[in-house]
Scaffold this motif. Structure first.
Motif, PDB file in Angstrom:
ATOM      1  N   GLU A   1       0.811  -1.201   0.000  1.00 39.90           N
ATOM      2  CA  GLU A   1       0.000   0.000   0.000  1.00 39.90           C
ATOM      3  C   GLU A   1       0.850   1.260   0.000  1.00 39.90           C
ATOM      4  O   GLU A   1       1.919   1.291   0.601  1.00 39.90           O
ATOM      5  CB  GLU A   1      -0.927   0.008   1.224  1.00 39.90           C
TER       6      GLU A   1
ATOM      7  N   HIS B   1      -8.001  -4.786  -0.916  1.00 41.66           N
ATOM      8  CA  HIS B   1      -7.211  -4.666   0.316  1.00 41.66           C
ATOM      9  C   HIS B   1      -6.271  -3.458   0.221  1.00 41.66           C
ATOM     10  O   HIS B   1      -6.227  -2.615   1.122  1.00 41.66           O
ATOM     11  CB  HIS B   1      -6.407  -5.958   0.506  1.00 41.66           C
TER      12      HIS B   1
ATOM     13  N   HIS C   1      -6.291   0.359   2.273  1.00 38.41           N
ATOM     14  CA  HIS C   1      -5.180   0.910   3.058  1.00 38.41           C
ATOM     15  C   HIS C   1      -4.996   2.416   2.828  1.00 38.41           C
ATOM     16  O   HIS C   1      -4.390   3.092   3.667  1.00 38.41           O
ATOM     17  CB  HIS C   1      -3.880   0.204   2.684  1.00 38.41           C
TER      18      HIS C   1
ATOM     19  N   GLU D   1      -3.872  -4.147   9.519  1.00 34.51           N
ATOM     20  CA  GLU D   1      -4.031  -5.304   8.628  1.00 34.51           C
ATOM     21  C   GLU D   1      -5.267  -6.158   8.922  1.00 34.51           C
ATOM     22  O   GLU D   1      -5.871  -6.684   7.996  1.00 34.51           O
ATOM     23  CB  GLU D   1      -2.775  -6.183   8.676  1.00 34.51           C
TER      24      GLU D   1
ATOM     25  N   TYR E   1      -3.039 -10.677  10.362  1.00 33.37           N
ATOM     26  CA  TYR E   1      -3.966 -10.613   9.226  1.00 33.37           C
ATOM     27  C   TYR E   1      -5.098 -11.620   9.466  1.00 33.37           C
ATOM     28  O   TYR E   1      -6.270 -11.275   9.436  1.00 33.37           O
ATOM     29  CB  TYR E   1      -3.278 -11.013   7.918  1.00 33.37           C
TER      30      TYR E   1
END
Ligand SMILES: [Zn+2]
Length: 638
Positions: free
Chosen positions: A279, A308, A312, A342, A412
């Motif tokens: 990210e 995802h 971020h 995360e 995660y």
């Protein structure tokens, strides 16, 4: 770099000089901008040539140059300076090169007085990941922290930069980057502007042929640049991906507000066996397989990856812990909140794709069940809380070894499941008024942006945003080491999580399967990991042991080993033959009943109107009433 200063120096524009000492004091930064020039004369050498031209004042001598040791978003000391070679410094008007004194593995001092200084070096890059350089005949992916030497100290960090990018001669390689382009005269190389060193390091630069799509979503212009050949085998392609990403970004933005950047670039590089993303504030670098478009499942995984990374932009980059307020690129930067960066993002990447209609309910629930099974297979979840796993990322998650599965847990994996449980609990306790995304949206508004950030203890922030006491939840699942109550959370949306074993039906008269409690290297016979407390652990088996026979009959790999366990009962003693450091050993193992290898998500027929309404609010589809909705099989352990 061993070449003359003349020819190349003559092509350079004159350096900006400070207007006055007063001006310099007011801006408190090196006389800007730092002028970088990147060129790739022969990509097959895997080298990028870098020049940095800057004016050095008396106050800045000796000039200190630094190379980052790590990159934000990936918590491992990578020592990017190891890729630097042929470093030289020249001062305008001086015949001899300046002396360079290396003072650490990543820092150099340029000796001598003030003046216009030109630094030159080459960087080697032949590792195709999102946090390393990769330069070859097909493209160049330049990762800022692995490319740019920058002046050290506060003033150096605040200096603005300009980057001129020169591709290989004779090849038209378009550039994809989130750096701001500077209008260039025809026939000159593209140039870009960076606000400061953090911005410069945060914007990867890609040169090479890409399939580029542009669209608007989340209130911002978005670009998708796809490099690498890809196979198109079904209904999915780059056009569909652009469309779906637009829907995903809109779904995130509807809750969190417009993307916190002026424009956003998805860079997607396709290469066999590659997977991952990194990210950045206004872009993301992503890697996936050329075959990702071939099946629905791999396409959904790709959409989830990109979802995802763009999530971020709100959570992880714009909103981040105070501990990440100003990165120290030279050493580990610690926080106990990687679960928030995360875990929250891992939860909303797929949920956002579901709510945008990109992935179906069945796929969403299948992945949830799979993650639940994977979490329960990790003994280390009982040794590290989410906070402990976050703090130790530098030496655990990013330095995996054979003992990791017994000593830590992925923030995660567990973070995403704990956030799912929290989301469903918030919805239930607030009567549908509050959900986790509304809490995160408030954190983004109140703590996001430069100079802000949240403290390490975020429980009060969550409680304030939710209007609920979350003390027990944080004590048990964030600071504590308990498993989230996912089955209980799913009951609140009218779902049941049913454990079982693959291929086992009691009505067939079969015996429940047994296991050894170990993992093997890629289908082979060599033990990769031994789970604490399992049969293999009790029998003294070790990672590295190669199992060659069960009850004196040879096995050729994992599948045959599994076969030899079929039909045995828990408590039965079996004899293993194995090689340990090249020597034949015999070992007796008492097998245990295997933990579940399959989780099924079933619609609870007794679900009432409250559960059904919450299901609809959560997944954006009506509760199906009855029946099996999804199932996940786990094949990790033997
Ligand atoms: Zn992430």
């Amino acid at each position: 770099m061993g070449r003359s200063t003349g020819a190349r120096g003559a092509r350079r524009p004159p350096l900006d000089r400070p207007q006055s000492c007063l001006h310099r004091r007011v801006t408190a930064s090196l006389p800007a901008p730092l002028r970088y020039r990147l060129s790739i004369p022969r990509p097959e050498s895997h080298l990028v040539e870098v020049e940095l031209a800057l004016h050095v004042d008396a106050a800045d001598v000796p000039l200190r140059l630094e190379m980052a040791a790590w990159c934000p978003g990936s918590y491992l000391i990578r020592d990017y300076a190891r890729y630097v070679r042929d470093l030289e410094a020249h001062a305008e008007g001086e015949a001899e090169p300046r002396s360079l004194r290396q003072v650490s593995k990543r820092e150099w001092l340029v000796e001598g007085g003030p003046g216009d200084i030109r630094i030159s070096y080459r960087v080697y890059g032949h590792e195709l990941t999102v946090r390393s350089n990769h330069i070859d005949g097909g493209h160049a992916y330049l990762h800022g922290p692995a490319v740019f030497l920058f002046p050290g100290g506060e003033r150096g960090r605040e200096a603005a930069g300009e980057v001129e990018v020169v591709g290989p001669p004779g090849r038209e390689w378009p550039i994809a980057t989130a750096l701001e382009p500077i209008a260039a005269a025809p026939g000159t190389s593209p140039r870009f502007r960076a606000r400061d060193i953090d911005h410069l390091l945060d914007c990867p630069i890609h040169l090479g042929p890409v399939d580029r799509r542009e669209f608007e979503a989340g209130g911002r212009p978005i670009a998708l640049a796809v490099w690498g050949r890809h196979e198109l085998g079904g209904p999915f392609g780059v056009a569909e991906l652009a469309r779906d990403l637009g829907a995903v970004v809109d779904a995130h933005a509807a809750r969190l507000g417009p993307l916190p950047c002026e424009r956003y670039t998805f860079l997607l590089m396709l290469s066999p066996g590659a997977y991952g993303g990194l990210e950045h504030a206004s872009s993301s670098a992503n890697l996936s397989s050329p075959h990702a478009f071939n099946s629905a499942r791999s396409y959904y995984d790709l959409a989830e990856l990109l979802s995802h990374e763009v999530f971020h932009a709100w959570n992880g980059v714009h909103l981040r812990p105070q501990a990440f307020g100003k990165f120290d690129y030279g050493r580990e930067n610690y926080t106990r909140c990687l679960w928030l960066i995360e875990g929250v993002t891992s939860y909303f990447d797929r949920l956002g794709a579901r709510q945008a209609g990109v992935i179906p309910v069945s796929h969403y629930l299948m992945k949830l069940a799979e993650e639940w099974g994977r979490l329960l297979a990790v003994p280390g979840r009982l040794r590290h809380s989410l906070e402990e796993a976050s703090f130790n990322a530098w030496v655990k998650l990013y330095k995996p070894d054979e003992s990791n599965l017994n000593t830590t847990v992925s923030y995660y994996l567990k973070g995403g499941l704990v956030m799912c449980a929290l989301d469903l609990e918030l919805r239930r306790r607030s009567g549908g008024e509050i959900d986790l995304e509304s809490v995160i949206a408030r954190l983004v508004r109140e703590y996001g942006g430069p100079g802000r950030g949240y403290p390490e203890d975020v429980q009060p922030l969550f409680e304030q945003a939710a209007g609920l006491d979350l003390g027990e939840f944080f004590t048990r699942f964030i600071r504590g080491r308990e498993d989230p109550d996912l089955p209980g959370a799913l009951a609140a949306v009218g779902l049941e999580l049913v454990p079982g074993w693959d291929g086992f039906k009691p009505e067939d008269g079969a015996r429940p399967p047994v296991w050894l409690g170990l993992t093997l290297h890629a289908g082979g016979r060599s033990i990769a990991g031994v789970l604490d407390g399992g049969p293999a652990d009790r029998a003294g088996l070790s990672p590295g042991d190669e199992i060659i026979a069960v009850n004196r009959y040879q096995i050729d790999g994992e599948s045959e080993l599994r076969q030899r366990l079929v039909g045995r009962i828990a408590g039965e003693r079996i004899e293993l033959a194995l090689f340990r450091r090249g020597r034949l050993e015999q070992c007796e193992v008492v097998v245990d009943r295997a933990p579940p290898t399959r989780y099924e998500v079933v619609a609870a027929p007794a679900a009432g109107p409250g559960e059904r309404r919450r299901f609809q609010d959560w997944l954006g589809a009506p509760h199906p009433g009855t029946g099996a909705l999804a199932a996940a099989s786990l094949a990790g352990t033997v």
